[in-house]
Design a protein around this motif. Structure first.
Motif, PDB file in Angstrom:
ATOM      1  N   MET A   1      -9.448 -58.729  59.427  1.00 24.52           N
ATOM      2  CA  MET A   1     -10.049 -59.029  58.133  1.00 24.52           C
ATOM      3  C   MET A   1      -9.537 -60.355  57.579  1.00 24.52           C
ATOM      4  O   MET A   1     -10.290 -61.208  57.120  1.00 24.52           O
ATOM      5  N   LEU A   2      -8.184 -60.514  57.628  1.00 21.14           N
ATOM      6  CA  LEU A   2      -7.595 -61.749  57.121  1.00 21.14           C
ATOM      7  C   LEU A   2      -8.016 -62.948  57.964  1.00 21.14           C
ATOM      8  O   LEU A   2      -8.191 -64.056  57.442  1.00 21.14           O
ATOM      9  N   GLU A   3      -8.168 -62.715  59.269  1.00 17.52           N
ATOM     10  CA  GLU A   3      -8.606 -63.815  60.137  1.00 17.52           C
ATOM     11  C   GLU A   3     -10.021 -64.252  59.773  1.00 17.52           C
ATOM     12  O   GLU A   3     -10.345 -65.438  59.810  1.00 17.52           O
ATOM     13  N   SER A   4     -10.866 -63.284  59.437  1.00 19.22           N
ATOM     14  CA  SER A   4     -12.236 -63.613  59.044  1.00 19.22           C
ATOM     15  C   SER A   4     -12.253 -64.381  57.731  1.00 19.22           C
ATOM     16  O   SER A   4     -12.965 -65.377  57.581  1.00 19.22           O
ATOM     17  N   LEU A   5     -11.446 -63.934  56.762  1.00 19.00           N
ATOM     18  CA  LEU A   5     -11.399 -64.624  55.476  1.00 19.00           C
ATOM     19  C   LEU A   5     -10.836 -66.032  55.607  1.00 19.00           C
ATOM     20  O   LEU A   5     -11.182 -66.927  54.836  1.00 19.00           O
ATOM     21  N   ALA A   6      -9.975 -66.232  56.615  1.00 19.45           N
ATOM     22  CA  ALA A   6      -9.408 -67.563  56.837  1.00 19.45           C
ATOM     23  C   ALA A   6     -10.495 -68.571  57.198  1.00 19.45           C
ATOM     24  O   ALA A   6     -10.314 -69.774  57.007  1.00 19.45           O
ATOM     25  N   LEU A   7     -11.606 -68.068  57.734  1.00 19.00           N
ATOM     26  CA  LEU A   7     -12.714 -68.966  58.083  1.00 19.00           C
ATOM     27  C   LEU A   7     -13.346 -69.594  56.841  1.00 19.00           C
ATOM     28  O   LEU A   7     -14.047 -70.605  56.945  1.00 19.00           O
ATOM     29  N   LEU A   8     -13.088 -68.994  55.670  1.00 19.65           N
ATOM     30  CA  LEU A   8     -13.615 -69.551  54.424  1.00 19.65           C
ATOM     31  C   LEU A   8     -12.629 -70.511  53.771  1.00 19.65           C
ATOM     32  O   LEU A   8     -12.892 -71.035  52.694  1.00 19.65           O
ATOM     33  N   GLY A   9     -11.490 -70.730  54.423  1.00 16.28           N
ATOM     34  CA  GLY A   9     -10.464 -71.597  53.869  1.00 16.28           C
ATOM     35  C   GLY A   9     -10.823 -73.070  53.978  1.00 16.28           C
ATOM     36  O   GLY A   9     -11.841 -73.455  54.563  1.00 16.28           O
ATOM     37  N   PHE A  10      -9.931 -73.906  53.434  1.00 11.44           N
ATOM     38  CA  PHE A  10     -10.158 -75.351  53.422  1.00 11.44           C
ATOM     39  C   PHE A  10      -9.274 -76.083  54.423  1.00 11.44           C
ATOM     40  O   PHE A  10      -9.306 -77.303  54.499  1.00 11.44           O
ATOM     41  N   GLY A  11      -8.506 -75.329  55.177  1.00 10.93           N
ATOM     42  CA  GLY A  11      -7.645 -75.950  56.171  1.00 10.93           C
ATOM     43  C   GLY A  11      -8.351 -76.141  57.497  1.00 10.93           C
ATOM     44  O   GLY A  11      -9.582 -76.058  57.603  1.00 10.93           O
ATOM     45  N   THR A  12      -7.565 -76.359  58.536  1.00 14.91           N
ATOM     46  CA  THR A  12      -8.113 -76.542  59.873  1.00 14.91           C
ATOM     47  C   THR A  12      -8.810 -75.269  60.343  1.00 14.91           C
ATOM     48  O   THR A  12      -8.239 -74.174  60.278  1.00 14.91           O
ATOM     49  N   GLY A  13     -10.020 -75.393  60.797  1.00 12.74           N
ATOM     50  CA  GLY A  13     -10.781 -74.239  61.253  1.00 12.74           C
ATOM     51  C   GLY A  13     -11.522 -73.510  60.156  1.00 12.74           C
ATOM     52  O   GLY A  13     -12.299 -72.590  60.424  1.00 12.74           O
ATOM     53  N   GLY A  14     -11.289 -73.887  58.902  1.00 10.44           N
ATOM     54  CA  GLY A  14     -11.976 -73.242  57.787  1.00 10.44           C
ATOM     55  C   GLY A  14     -13.262 -73.968  57.426  1.00 10.44           C
ATOM     56  O   GLY A  14     -13.374 -75.181  57.599  1.00 10.44           O
ATOM     57  N   TRP A  15     -14.221 -73.203  56.900  1.00  7.47           N
ATOM     58  CA  TRP A  15     -15.535 -73.756  56.544  1.00  7.47           C
ATOM     59  C   TRP A  15     -15.732 -73.873  55.034  1.00  7.47           C
ATOM     60  O   TRP A  15     -16.834 -74.173  54.563  1.00  7.47           O
ATOM     61  N   GLY A  16     -14.658 -73.660  54.270  1.00  9.12           N
ATOM     62  CA  GLY A  16     -14.786 -73.719  52.824  1.00  9.12           C
ATOM     63  C   GLY A  16     -15.246 -75.071  52.312  1.00  9.12           C
ATOM     64  O   GLY A  16     -16.134 -75.164  51.458  1.00  9.12           O
ATOM     65  N   GLY A  17     -14.654 -76.148  52.850  1.00 10.95           N
ATOM     66  CA  GLY A  17     -15.048 -77.494  52.439  1.00 10.95           C
ATOM     67  C   GLY A  17     -16.487 -77.801  52.771  1.00 10.95           C
ATOM     68  O   GLY A  17     -17.211 -78.426  51.979  1.00 10.95           O
ATOM     69  N   ALA A  18     -16.937 -77.357  53.961  1.00 11.90           N
ATOM     70  CA  ALA A  18     -18.313 -77.609  54.379  1.00 11.90           C
ATOM     71  C   ALA A  18     -19.293 -76.862  53.482  1.00 11.90           C
ATOM     72  O   ALA A  18     -20.343 -77.399  53.095  1.00 11.90           O
ATOM     73  N   LEU A  19     -18.951 -75.624  53.116  1.00 10.44           N
ATOM     74  CA  LEU A  19     -19.832 -74.855  52.236  1.00 10.44           C
ATOM     75  C   LEU A  19     -19.914 -75.484  50.847  1.00 10.44           C
ATOM     76  O   LEU A  19     -20.996 -75.543  50.249  1.00 10.44           O
ATOM     77  N   LEU A  20     -18.784 -75.960  50.338  1.00 12.83           N
ATOM     78  CA  LEU A  20     -18.801 -76.598  49.022  1.00 12.83           C
ATOM     79  C   LEU A  20     -19.591 -77.906  49.041  1.00 12.83           C
ATOM     80  O   LEU A  20     -20.313 -78.218  48.097  1.00 12.83           O
ATOM     81  N   SER A  21     -19.453 -78.672  50.134  1.00 11.45           N
ATOM     82  CA  SER A  21     -20.233 -79.914  50.232  1.00 11.45           C
ATOM     83  C   SER A  21     -21.721 -79.607  50.300  1.00 11.45           C
ATOM     84  O   SER A  21     -22.547 -80.316  49.714  1.00 11.45           O
ATOM     85  N   GLY A  22     -22.081 -78.512  50.985  1.00  9.95           N
ATOM     86  CA  GLY A  22     -23.480 -78.095  51.025  1.00  9.95           C
ATOM     87  C   GLY A  22     -23.969 -77.658  49.660  1.00  9.95           C
ATOM     88  O   GLY A  22     -25.110 -77.943  49.271  1.00  9.95           O
ATOM     89  N   ALA A  23     -23.094 -76.961  48.908  1.00 15.37           N
ATOM     90  CA  ALA A  23     -23.459 -76.536  47.551  1.00 15.37           C
ATOM     91  C   ALA A  23     -23.680 -77.746  46.639  1.00 15.37           C
ATOM     92  O   ALA A  23     -24.579 -77.749  45.798  1.00 15.37           O
ATOM     93  N   LEU A  24     -22.874 -78.794  46.825  1.00 15.12           N
ATOM     94  CA  LEU A  24     -23.045 -80.011  46.037  1.00 15.12           C
ATOM     95  C   LEU A  24     -24.388 -80.676  46.343  1.00 15.12           C
ATOM     96  O   LEU A  24     -25.043 -81.214  45.444  1.00 15.12           O
ATOM     97  N   VAL A  25     -24.790 -80.654  47.612  1.00 11.83           N
ATOM     98  CA  VAL A  25     -26.104 -81.203  47.976  1.00 11.83           C
ATOM     99  C   VAL A  25     -27.210 -80.388  47.313  1.00 11.83           C
ATOM    100  O   VAL A  25     -28.192 -80.947  46.795  1.00 11.83           O
ATOM    101  N   THR A  26     -27.062 -79.068  47.311  1.00 10.55           N
ATOM    102  CA  THR A  26     -28.043 -78.194  46.664  1.00 10.55           C
ATOM    103  C   THR A  26     -28.162 -78.516  45.170  1.00 10.55           C
ATOM    104  O   THR A  26     -29.265 -78.636  44.633  1.00 10.55           O
ATOM    105  N   ILE A  27     -27.005 -78.660  44.502  1.00  2.86           N
ATOM    106  CA  ILE A  27     -27.021 -78.974  43.077  1.00  2.86           C
ATOM    107  C   ILE A  27     -27.645 -80.349  42.828  1.00  2.86           C
ATOM    108  O   ILE A  27     -28.471 -80.516  41.917  1.00  2.86           O
ATOM    109  N   ALA A  28     -27.227 -81.340  43.644  1.00  2.00           N
ATOM    110  CA  ALA A  28     -27.744 -82.697  43.472  1.00  2.00           C
ATOM    111  C   ALA A  28     -29.255 -82.741  43.643  1.00  2.00           C
ATOM    112  O   ALA A  28     -29.968 -83.429  42.896  1.00  2.00           O
TER     113      ALA A  28
END
Length: 239
Positions: A1-28
């Motif tokens: 479970m924790l390993e899966s949640l780590a995929l939403l992180g902002f560090g190495t291997g995490g997709w949090g930054g990519a999702l937020l950048s996509g959200a910014l494109v959506t808002i823009a």
């Protein structure tokens, strides 16, 4: 479970930054459509109330076409249609280069047209609630038509139209997910890329749901404040 949640992180291997950048494109994208689509919708509503036949026909045709077409089809027609038409024009002029349209620009144009068509109905309904006598009184006081619209009609128009316009905005925010079909990297596109890379569809689609709900909630707060702003004089007068 924790390993899966780590995929939403902002560090190495995490997709949090990519999702937020996509959200910014959506808002823009959604924000860029507002100053085009809503004023155009107001012009269409005013044209629909014109005593002249041609403006009424143009307004009715525009509204019928872009409210009747699926948003995805409008997006694809603008994206591919503009490129093909421009390329053929350039070829006929002897230009040998390849013309391409920016995906973000195509999405802004397409969704602005759709927003204009739907918001025109909201504006039109709001215009019908304003008594004609107010315009006549303003003219009797010597106010020009432009001043009458800005100082008398428009504030009341916003008070009545804002609930409907907020629905148009939320629809636009959700429909922006369609831009992934033309390879614009928005929130939905980033989510699909994350799912393909990690094989965790439930995790990332739930994360996308939460981000869309957060954007909708924040939008609701903004529109609520705007409604209070344009209703303050009306509430004071009733009190």
């Amino acid at each position: 479970m924790l390993e899966s949640l780590a995929l939403l992180g902002f560090g190495t291997g995490g997709w949090g930054g990519a999702l937020l950048s996509g959200a910014l494109v959506t808002i823009a994208l959604a924000v860029a459509c507002v100053p085009i689509g809503m004023p155009l919708g107001l012009l269409l509503a005013l044209a629909a109330r014109s005593p002249k036949r041609l403006p009424r026909m143009v307004s009715t045709t525009f509204s019928t076409v872009f409210r009747g077409l699926p948003e995805l089809l409008t997006l694809l027609l603008v994206y591919y249609g503009v490129q093909i038409a421009a390329q053929r024009l350039l070829d006929s002029l002897g230009y040998e280069g390849q013309f391409s349209i920016n995906a973000f620009l195509a999405a802004v144009v397409a969704f602005s047209l759709v927003l204009a068509a739907f918001s025109s109905e909201v504006w039109l309904a709001a215009l019908k609630t304003i008594p004609k006598g107010q315009r006549e009184a303003a003219q009797a006081l010597g106010l020009s038509r432009g001043t009458t619209f800005r100082r008398v009609v428009f504030p009341q128009l916003m008070r009545v139209a804002l609930p409907g316009l907020s629905n148009n905005w939320l629809t636009l925010l959700k429909d922006s997910s369609l831009v992934s079909t033309i390879s614009l990297v928005d929130l939905m596109r980033q989510t699909n890329l994350a799912v393909a890379a990690t094989k965790e569809p439930v995790l990332f689609y739930l994360a996308a749901c939460l981000l869309y709900l957060l954007l909708s909630a924040l939008s609701g707060l903004v529109f609520t404040k705007a409604e209070h702003h344009y209703s303050r004089h009306h509430q004071e007068a009733r009190a």
